[in-house]
Design a protein around this motif. Structure first.
Motif, mmCIF file in Angstrom:
data_model
loop_
_atom_site.group_PDB
_atom_site.id
_atom_site.type_symbol
_atom_site.label_atom_id
_atom_site.label_comp_id
_atom_site.label_asym_id
_atom_site.label_seq_id
_atom_site.Cartn_x
_atom_site.Cartn_y
_atom_site.Cartn_z
ATOM 1 N N LEU A 87 -6.045 6.865 9.878
ATOM 2 C CA LEU A 87 -4.733 6.604 10.450
ATOM 3 C C LEU A 87 -3.677 7.329 9.627
ATOM 4 C CD1 LEU A 87 -5.260 2.754 10.853
ATOM 5 C CD2 LEU A 87 -5.338 4.425 12.704
ATOM 6 N N PRO A 88 -2.481 7.528 10.178
ATOM 7 C CA PRO A 88 -1.417 8.198 9.404
ATOM 8 C C PRO A 88 -1.120 7.449 8.116
ATOM 9 C CG PRO A 88 -0.800 8.044 11.724
ATOM 10 C CD PRO A 88 -2.048 7.221 11.546
ATOM 11 N N ARG A 89 -0.898 8.198 7.051
ATOM 12 C CA ARG A 89 -0.600 7.564 5.758
ATOM 13 C C ARG A 89 0.310 8.451 4.938
ATOM 14 N NH1 ARG A 89 -4.861 5.593 1.092
ATOM 15 N NH2 ARG A 89 -3.382 4.390 -0.084
ATOM 16 N N VAL A 146 -15.612 3.999 9.571
ATOM 17 C CA VAL A 146 -14.278 4.564 9.712
ATOM 18 C C VAL A 146 -13.583 3.925 10.901
ATOM 19 C CG1 VAL A 146 -12.934 6.661 10.124
ATOM 20 C CG2 VAL A 146 -14.963 6.746 8.672
ATOM 21 N N ASN A 147 -12.338 3.511 10.696
ATOM 22 C CA ASN A 147 -11.534 2.948 11.773
ATOM 23 C C ASN A 147 -10.575 4.008 12.297
ATOM 24 O OD1 ASN A 147 -10.268 1.124 13.539
ATOM 25 N ND2 ASN A 147 -8.748 0.591 12.004
ATOM 26 N N VAL A 157 0.840 -1.208 0.000
ATOM 27 C CA VAL A 157 0.000 0.000 0.000
ATOM 28 C C VAL A 157 0.870 1.251 0.000
ATOM 29 C CG1 VAL A 157 -1.464 1.383 1.540
ATOM 30 C CG2 VAL A 157 -2.101 -0.969 0.989
ATOM 31 N N GLN A 158 1.928 1.246 0.834
ATOM 32 C CA GLN A 158 2.809 2.397 0.906
ATOM 33 C C GLN A 158 3.670 2.520 -0.357
ATOM 34 O OE1 GLN A 158 2.535 4.561 3.350
ATOM 35 N NE2 GLN A 158 1.003 3.294 4.359
ATOM 36 N N TYR A 218 -5.305 -2.782 11.017
ATOM 37 C CA TYR A 218 -3.935 -2.287 10.958
ATOM 38 C C TYR A 218 -3.472 -1.777 9.604
ATOM 39 C CZ TYR A 218 -3.826 -4.734 15.420
ATOM 40 O OH TYR A 218 -4.101 -5.158 16.681
ATOM 41 N N VAL A 219 -4.153 -2.090 8.517
ATOM 42 C CA VAL A 219 -3.701 -1.637 7.205
ATOM 43 C C VAL A 219 -4.117 -0.188 6.993
ATOM 44 C CG1 VAL A 219 -4.022 -1.920 4.723
ATOM 45 C CG2 VAL A 219 -3.591 -3.909 6.159
ATOM 46 N N GLN A 220 -3.180 0.636 6.564
ATOM 47 C CA GLN A 220 -3.423 2.074 6.462
ATOM 48 C C GLN A 220 -3.954 2.448 5.077
ATOM 49 O OE1 GLN A 220 -0.029 4.295 7.864
ATOM 50 N NE2 GLN A 220 0.342 2.846 9.520
ATOM 51 N N CYS A 221 -5.112 1.876 4.749
ATOM 52 C CA CYS A 221 -5.724 2.089 3.441
ATOM 53 C C CYS A 221 -7.171 1.619 3.548
ATOM 54 C CB CYS A 221 -4.977 1.269 2.389
ATOM 55 S SG CYS A 221 -5.679 1.318 0.730
ATOM 56 N N PRO A 222 -8.102 2.220 2.825
ATOM 57 C CA PRO A 222 -9.467 1.695 2.837
ATOM 58 C C PRO A 222 -9.508 0.234 2.398
ATOM 59 C CG PRO A 222 -9.415 3.857 1.814
ATOM 60 C CD PRO A 222 -7.985 3.449 2.012
ATOM 61 N N VAL A 223 -10.337 -0.545 3.075
ATOM 62 C CA VAL A 223 -10.444 -1.984 2.815
ATOM 63 C C VAL A 223 -11.910 -2.335 2.575
ATOM 64 C CG1 VAL A 223 -10.050 -4.306 3.713
ATOM 65 C CG2 VAL A 223 -8.453 -2.456 4.296
#
Length: 281
Positions: free
Chosen positions: A279-281, A246-247, A104-105, A137-142
């Motif tokens: 979350l930070p991204r 939203v998480n 993702v990053q 934990y994944v910093q992206c929409p799922v």
């Protein structure tokens, strides 16, 4: 062009999620990446490797993974032959969450789409442990797609909120673009233990109105003791096609994930569930 990452363990549930993704982005320029993380397969059977070294075991599983991914891509090209779609395959010697987060990053993924369960998941639950970990934990929409969910255009999208979060523009743009593509209604369901909005909540609601200008419908509930039941009731009453939450730390989605209330939703939910990350991204 949209960039979509689809983790797969080659199960029927994973294939079902891929089919959903192909339909969802049928009319959009999209680059699909299909990822298989195989670290668990290397470490799991290592004690029963018939004398093979660790590196031999790792190399064998990598070759099998690459072969399976290439076969998947070939099948998709043959079945869909969509000129708007590009396909790439990714094999990773990592855990699923680490592999997804790193990729993702690396390529700035817009959305992760996956099944809700893997090959060995309990049939009685909707969200397997890997899916919940990716949610958290994944910093992206799922976007998670239940195995019994048949594709239909997301004309009605439910967005439950307590207006406590400072929403991120990128994630809201993804939601707004999705609604614009299908001319969808976004139903904002306010759920809270309090009747009166704070200044912070009023500011966040205003930001939502400005970020989702053409498709937002506001609904409010009386205070409820069980937020999951309120969400399920609204889904049933209004024929919702997609659930979006939203998480974030201290959000009620986090409460659901950590207190297993998500399993309560999972016992009944049959529609796709998108988790946006604050979350930070």
């Amino acid at each position: 062009m949209k960039t979509v990452l689809i983790p797969t363990d080659f199960s029927d549930n994973a294939l079902h999620a891929i089919e959903y993704a192909m339909n969802l982005y049928k009319c959009q320029r999209t680059h699909f990446y299909f990822l298989h993380a195989y670290a668990d397969e290397v470490y799991g059977p290592f004690k029963k490797n018939n004398g093979a070294s660790f590196e031999q075991q790792k190399e064998t599983i990598k070759k099998n993974t690459d072969k399976a991914l290439q076969s998947l891509v070939d099948q998709l090209r043959e079945k869909w032959h969509n000129p708007k779609h590009d396909y790439d395959k990714v094999s990773a010697f990592e855990s699923l969450v680490d592999a997804v987060n790193d990729f993702v990053q690396e390529v700035n993924v817009d959305l992760v789409i996956m099944g809700t369960k893997g090959q060995t998941a309990d049939k009685k639950i909707t969200f397997g442990s890997h899916t919940v970990q990716v949610f958290k934990y994944v910093q992206c929409p799922v976007l998670a797609v239940p195995e019994n969910c048949e594709y239909q255009q997301p004309k009605k999208i439910l967005f439950p909120t307590d207006y406590m979060l400072p929403y991120k523009r990128r994630e809201l743009k993804l939601l707004n673009d999705l609604a614009a593509e299908f001319k969808s209604e976004i139903h904002c369901l306010y759920i809270s233990d309090f009747d009166v909005l704070s200044d912070r909540q009023i500011d966040n609601r205003r930001f939502l109105r400005e970020s989702l200008p053409n498709s937002f419908l506001f609904h409010e509930t009386t205070p409820v003791t069980n937020k999951a039941e309120a969400i399920l009731g609204y889904i049933s009453q209004h024929d919702i096609h997609l659930l979006v939450m939203v998480n974030s730390r201290h959000s009620f989605l986090e409460d659901m994930l950590y207190r297993s209330t998500v399993d309560e939703i999972g016992l009944h939910i049959t529609l796709p569930f998108m988790v946006m990350q604050n979350l930070p991204r």
